[in-house]
Scaffold this active site. Sequence first.
Site, mmCIF file in Angstrom:
data_model
loop_
_atom_site.group_PDB
_atom_site.id
_atom_site.type_symbol
_atom_site.label_atom_id
_atom_site.label_comp_id
_atom_site.label_asym_id
_atom_site.label_seq_id
_atom_site.Cartn_x
_atom_site.Cartn_y
_atom_site.Cartn_z
ATOM 1 N N ASP A 63 -3.135 -0.824 2.638
ATOM 2 C CA ASP A 63 -3.876 -1.929 3.255
ATOM 3 C C ASP A 63 -3.381 -2.269 4.651
ATOM 4 O OD1 ASP A 63 -5.777 -3.947 3.399
ATOM 5 O OD2 ASP A 63 -4.544 -5.417 2.359
ATOM 6 N N LYS A 65 -3.531 -3.094 8.560
ATOM 7 C CA LYS A 65 -4.424 -3.790 9.488
ATOM 8 C C LYS A 65 -3.547 -4.591 10.444
ATOM 9 C CE LYS A 65 -4.945 -7.168 5.762
ATOM 10 N NZ LYS A 65 -5.878 -7.750 4.779
ATOM 11 N N ASN A 68 -0.660 -7.007 9.364
ATOM 12 C CA ASN A 68 0.529 -6.563 8.646
ATOM 13 C C ASN A 68 1.570 -5.858 9.520
ATOM 14 O OD1 ASN A 68 -0.625 -7.622 6.367
ATOM 15 N ND2 ASN A 68 -1.416 -5.673 5.620
#
Length: 208
Positions: A63, A65, A68
């Site tokens: 995940d 993006k 992060n």
Amino acid sequence: HEGAGYIVMEYVGGKSLKQILKQRMRDNNGVYAALPVDQALAYLLEVLPAFQYLHDLGLVYCDFKPDNLIQVGDAVKLIDLGGVRRIDDEDSAIYGTVGYQAPEVAEVGPSVASDIYTIGRTLVVLCMEFRGYQGTYLHTLPPPESTPLFQQHDSLYWLIAKCCAADPADRFASADELRTQLLGVLREVVAARTAGTALTSAASVLFE
């Protein structure tokens, strides 16, 4: 402690790239202000070894993006490892974000190739206002002929296109391979604005 479970975690100060983009937009009277291309490339160049480390352990991040990746002083840190799973895990929940997740994940699950895809999508969001990335261009890129960023930086376009290829087999094979090519694009971007510098980098082993 006293019957209650808790987790002790490292404190990571600084700001995420999403927060940095929001601040740039506020400073620009509400108009999207993308990062300079060389800065966006440098951020990802710094974090790619973390992806390679995870992949070498048989793990995928899933995940990635702008939210992060945290800038801490002169360094960056990859945070929020809650979505990390083993590559061969067929049972655990899969975490991802619309607009960043590779199209094949829903059917075959995450992989090194799907992590590479999220890195490519993140790079586009950092470098320009990517309108339609969660709709019209959910699993595609805007055409180069109508995208100033891609017209100005041809090598950057081909790098992103390879990261985000529809077929996972057409993407970079590893984070290290991507990092080598990304460094070449960064050199080219910096050279283009530096007087007296050669405009070409070392020959690429991945592109003609």
